[in-house]
Design a protein around this motif. Structure first.
Motif, PDB file in Angstrom:
ATOM      1  N   SER A  80       7.161  -7.744   5.989  1.00  0.00           N
ATOM      2  CA  SER A  80       5.928  -6.979   5.837  1.00  0.00           C
ATOM      3  C   SER A  80       5.999  -5.739   6.720  1.00  0.00           C
ATOM      4  CB  SER A  80       4.711  -7.832   6.229  1.00  0.00           C
ATOM      5  OG  SER A  80       3.508  -7.099   6.082  1.00  0.00           O
ATOM      6  N   LEU A  81       5.907  -4.569   6.111  1.00  0.00           N
ATOM      7  CA  LEU A  81       5.958  -3.296   6.827  1.00  0.00           C
ATOM      8  C   LEU A  81       4.636  -2.567   6.625  1.00  0.00           C
ATOM      9  CD1 LEU A  81       9.565  -2.211   5.794  1.00  0.00           C
ATOM     10  CD2 LEU A  81       8.866  -3.352   7.907  1.00  0.00           C
ATOM     11  N   LYS A  82       4.007  -2.168   7.739  1.00  0.00           N
ATOM     12  CA  LYS A  82       2.663  -1.583   7.677  1.00  0.00           C
ATOM     13  C   LYS A  82       2.619  -0.262   8.444  1.00  0.00           C
ATOM     14  CE  LYS A  82       0.651  -6.258   7.853  1.00  0.00           C
ATOM     15  NZ  LYS A  82      -0.293  -7.139   8.560  1.00  0.00           N
ATOM     16  N   GLU A  83       2.059   0.748   7.803  1.00  0.00           N
ATOM     17  CA  GLU A  83       1.788   2.029   8.459  1.00  0.00           C
ATOM     18  C   GLU A  83       3.019   2.607   9.150  1.00  0.00           C
ATOM     19  OE1 GLU A  83      -2.561   2.348  10.005  1.00  0.00           O
ATOM     20  OE2 GLU A  83      -1.856   0.363  10.576  1.00  0.00           O
ATOM     21  N   LEU A  84       4.150   2.507   8.492  1.00  0.00           N
ATOM     22  CA  LEU A  84       5.369   3.137   8.990  1.00  0.00           C
ATOM     23  C   LEU A  84       5.711   4.325   8.089  1.00  0.00           C
ATOM     24  CD1 LEU A  84       7.494  -0.070   9.642  1.00  0.00           C
ATOM     25  CD2 LEU A  84       6.636   1.476  11.416  1.00  0.00           C
ATOM     26  N   THR A  85       6.278   5.349   8.666  1.00  0.00           N
ATOM     27  CA  THR A  85       6.744   6.475   7.872  1.00  0.00           C
ATOM     28  C   THR A  85       8.017   6.069   7.147  1.00  0.00           C
ATOM     29  OG1 THR A  85       5.826   8.027   9.478  1.00  0.00           O
ATOM     30  CG2 THR A  85       7.468   8.877   7.944  1.00  0.00           C
ATOM     31  N   PHE A  86       8.068   6.353   5.866  1.00  0.00           N
ATOM     32  CA  PHE A  86       9.205   5.941   5.036  1.00  0.00           C
ATOM     33  C   PHE A  86       9.955   7.197   4.617  1.00  0.00           C
ATOM     34  CE2 PHE A  86      10.224   2.186   2.043  1.00  0.00           C
ATOM     35  CZ  PHE A  86      11.580   2.469   2.134  1.00  0.00           C
ATOM     36  N   LEU A  87      11.099   7.438   5.259  1.00  0.00           N
ATOM     37  CA  LEU A  87      11.911   8.591   4.931  1.00  0.00           C
ATOM     38  C   LEU A  87      12.992   8.196   3.932  1.00  0.00           C
ATOM     39  CD1 LEU A  87      12.400  10.028   8.542  1.00  0.00           C
ATOM     40  CD2 LEU A  87      10.601  10.581   6.880  1.00  0.00           C
ATOM     41  N   ARG A  88      13.430   9.170   3.155  1.00  0.00           N
ATOM     42  CA  ARG A  88      14.442   8.887   2.135  1.00  0.00           C
ATOM     43  C   ARG A  88      15.711   8.305   2.756  1.00  0.00           C
ATOM     44  NH1 ARG A  88      16.426  13.160  -2.544  1.00  0.00           N
ATOM     45  NH2 ARG A  88      17.779  11.717  -3.686  1.00  0.00           N
ATOM     46  N   ARG A 103       9.213 -12.709  -0.184  1.00  0.00           N
ATOM     47  CA  ARG A 103       7.902 -12.046  -0.138  1.00  0.00           C
ATOM     48  C   ARG A 103       8.065 -10.692   0.551  1.00  0.00           C
ATOM     49  NH1 ARG A 103       2.496 -14.014  -0.210  1.00  0.00           N
ATOM     50  NH2 ARG A 103       1.007 -12.621   0.798  1.00  0.00           N
ATOM     51  N   LEU A 104       7.774  -9.613  -0.179  1.00  0.00           N
ATOM     52  CA  LEU A 104       7.947  -8.249   0.323  1.00  0.00           C
ATOM     53  C   LEU A 104       6.604  -7.535   0.272  1.00  0.00           C
ATOM     54  CD1 LEU A 104       9.837  -5.955   1.270  1.00  0.00           C
ATOM     55  CD2 LEU A 104      10.262  -5.449  -1.158  1.00  0.00           C
ATOM     56  N   GLU A 105       6.205  -6.947   1.410  1.00  0.00           N
ATOM     57  CA  GLU A 105       4.907  -6.284   1.502  1.00  0.00           C
ATOM     58  C   GLU A 105       5.063  -4.893   2.105  1.00  0.00           C
ATOM     59  OE1 GLU A 105       2.249  -8.642   3.805  1.00  0.00           O
ATOM     60  OE2 GLU A 105       2.297 -10.353   2.439  1.00  0.00           O
ATOM     61  N   PHE A 106       4.390  -3.927   1.485  1.00  0.00           N
ATOM     62  CA  PHE A 106       4.243  -2.583   2.041  1.00  0.00           C
ATOM     63  C   PHE A 106       2.750  -2.289   2.141  1.00  0.00           C
ATOM     64  CE2 PHE A 106       8.354  -2.269  -0.252  1.00  0.00           C
ATOM     65  CZ  PHE A 106       9.175  -1.912   0.819  1.00  0.00           C
ATOM     66  N   SER A 137      -2.348   0.129  -0.847  1.00  0.00           N
ATOM     67  CA  SER A 137      -2.827   1.427  -0.359  1.00  0.00           C
ATOM     68  C   SER A 137      -1.670   2.332   0.023  1.00  0.00           C
ATOM     69  CB  SER A 137      -3.771   1.230   0.835  1.00  0.00           C
ATOM     70  OG  SER A 137      -4.896   0.464   0.472  1.00  0.00           O
ATOM     71  N   CYS A 138      -0.707   2.445  -0.859  1.00  0.00           N
ATOM     72  CA  CYS A 138       0.447   3.305  -0.641  1.00  0.00           C
ATOM     73  C   CYS A 138       0.414   4.477  -1.617  1.00  0.00           C
ATOM     74  CB  CYS A 138       1.750   2.526  -0.823  1.00  0.00           C
ATOM     75  SG  CYS A 138       1.990   1.192   0.368  1.00  0.00           S
ATOM     76  N   LYS A 139       1.050   5.576  -1.229  1.00  0.00           N
ATOM     77  CA  LYS A 139       1.110   6.747  -2.095  1.00  0.00           C
ATOM     78  C   LYS A 139       2.276   6.562  -3.056  1.00  0.00           C
ATOM     79  CE  LYS A 139       0.123  10.810  -0.469  1.00  0.00           C
ATOM     80  NZ  LYS A 139       0.207  12.113   0.228  1.00  0.00           N
ATOM     81  N   MET A 140       1.975   5.955  -4.192  1.00  0.00           N
ATOM     82  CA  MET A 140       3.026   5.643  -5.153  1.00  0.00           C
ATOM     83  C   MET A 140       2.438   5.468  -6.539  1.00  0.00           C
ATOM     84  SD  MET A 140       5.536   2.332  -5.234  1.00  0.00           S
ATOM     85  CE  MET A 140       5.627   1.643  -6.879  1.00  0.00           C
ATOM     86  N   CYS A 141       3.171   5.876  -7.543  1.00  0.00           N
ATOM     87  CA  CYS A 141       2.790   5.667  -8.935  1.00  0.00           C
ATOM     88  C   CYS A 141       3.943   4.986  -9.662  1.00  0.00           C
ATOM     89  CB  CYS A 141       2.476   6.993  -9.619  1.00  0.00           C
ATOM     90  SG  CYS A 141       0.867   7.691  -9.199  1.00  0.00           S
ATOM     91  N   LEU A 142       3.671   4.588 -10.872  1.00  0.00           N
ATOM     92  CA  LEU A 142       4.726   4.032 -11.710  1.00  0.00           C
ATOM     93  C   LEU A 142       5.807   5.078 -11.952  1.00  0.00           C
ATOM     94  CD1 LEU A 142       3.063   1.978 -14.584  1.00  0.00           C
ATOM     95  CD2 LEU A 142       4.793   1.176 -12.990  1.00  0.00           C
ATOM     96  N   THR A 143       7.053   4.680 -11.778  1.00  0.00           N
ATOM     97  CA  THR A 143       8.184   5.534 -12.105  1.00  0.00           C
ATOM     98  C   THR A 143       9.163   4.716 -12.944  1.00  0.00           C
ATOM     99  OG1 THR A 143       9.448   4.890 -10.135  1.00  0.00           O
ATOM    100  CG2 THR A 143       7.951   6.772  -9.914  1.00  0.00           C
ATOM    101  N   GLU A 144      10.080   5.400 -13.584  1.00  0.00           N
ATOM    102  CA  GLU A 144      11.088   4.707 -14.386  1.00  0.00           C
ATOM    103  C   GLU A 144      11.895   3.747 -13.513  1.00  0.00           C
ATOM    104  OE1 GLU A 144      11.688   4.855 -17.678  1.00  0.00           O
ATOM    105  OE2 GLU A 144       9.967   6.174 -17.970  1.00  0.00           O
ATOM    106  N   SER A 145      12.212   4.162 -12.294  1.00  0.00           N
ATOM    107  CA  SER A 145      13.012   3.321 -11.396  1.00  0.00           C
ATOM    108  C   SER A 145      12.258   2.068 -10.993  1.00  0.00           C
ATOM    109  CB  SER A 145      13.408   4.118 -10.148  1.00  0.00           C
ATOM    110  OG  SER A 145      14.187   5.235 -10.491  1.00  0.00           O
ATOM    111  N   PHE A 146      10.946   2.206 -10.763  1.00  0.00           N
ATOM    112  CA  PHE A 146      10.148   1.037 -10.392  1.00  0.00           C
ATOM    113  C   PHE A 146      10.059   0.060 -11.570  1.00  0.00           C
ATOM    114  CE2 PHE A 146       6.035  -1.193  -9.876  1.00  0.00           C
ATOM    115  CZ  PHE A 146       6.296  -1.822  -8.661  1.00  0.00           C
TER     116      PHE A 146
END
Length: 261
Positions: A80-88, A103-106, A137-146
């Motif tokens: 579970s990862l919370k409120e961390l900056t996710f860089l490429r 179980r994976l949580e963002f 509550s993450c900044k993410m939308c559906l993408t082809e990769s997802f």
């Protein structure tokens, strides 16, 4: 020691040296002051089964996770990862940690690079270990990769997604109908692959995120998920179709919540 929980930043001062902790099974650290301390603690405890890190966006994932070789033998089952900056550039560091995770949580992530789903699918497909995926509550939308990633999760039982409010077109630089085409793949292609395992589906996103029912065909895909016990989705279709949607879903599963927009 089975469990170590550090509940606030000040408590980190209690552990000036982490060399003595090498047998931890569960580790929870909220709001650490020292990223190196967190990284060293994780590296010294290869038998962790549960890991939770909350950072208030002060640190990036790459700063708190130690480097692991792709073939590392890890016991981690819950991450579970919370409120961390996710860089490429953090993706290669994170992927080995997810190798056997059930179980994976963002939570509250400003961004989740699309490369993460690409690499997880490339390295581990079919994913025969992941049972629960929570993206809150993450900044993410559906993408082809997802969608490709979800399609490869052969035993996924729980899928929860809530997106933070943002403009999809501005964020991705593409037209809204691209999101809708990807949504069509998610509902028509990916979801039926989960029919034999999915028990809990909760999707909450903006109109342009793609995580809502805007075609009765999507209901047909849902109706194949006979094991569903919890269903929380938004439906945005005309009234007649909405009635048909409710009837079809209720007749084929036992959902808890159906929201009509």
């Amino acid at each position: 020691m089975v469990l170590l929980a550090v509940g606030n930043a000040a408590a980190c001062c209690v552990f000036p040296s982490v060399g003595g902790f090498t047998g931890l099974r569960r580790l929870t650290i909220e709001h650490p002051l020292d990223a190196d301390m967190v990284s060293a603690l994780i590296a010294d405890n290869p038998h962790l089964s549960t890991l939770t890190i909350g950072g208030r966006s002060i640190f990036s994932i790459g700063e708190v996770l130690p480097s692991l070789p792709p073939d590392a033998d890890r016991c981690l089952k819950e991450l579970s990862l919370k409120e961390l900056t996710f860089l490429r550039g953090d993706v290669p560091l994170l992927v080995p940690f997810i190798k056997e995770v059930k179980r994976l949580e963002f939570w509250f992530m400003l961004d989740i690079p699309d490369d993460l789903w690409v690499e997880l699918t490339r390295c581990y497909a079919p994913l025969t270990f992941l049972r629960s995926l929570f993206i809150r509550s993450c900044k993410m939308c559906l993408t082809e990769s997802f969608v490709d990633f979800i399609s490869s999760c052969s035993i996924l039982e729980e899928l929860h997604f809530t997106s933070s409010d943002f403009d999809y077109e501005q964020y991705h630089g593409v037209a809204t109908n691209t999101s809708l085409r990807t949504a069509h793949r998610f509902w028509i292609d990916a979801l039926p692959r989960l029919a034999s395992s999915l028990r809990d589906l909760e999707l909450e996103g903006s109109e342009t995120s793609g995580f809502y029912i805007q075609d009765v065909k999507y209901v047909d895909a849902l109706s194949e998920c006979h094991l569903l016990e919890v269903l929380n989705v938004a439906v945005k279709i005309d009234l007649a179709s909405a009635v048909q949607t409710r009837t079809l879903i209720v007749n084929h599963s036992s959902p808890s919540v159906i929201r009509f927009c």
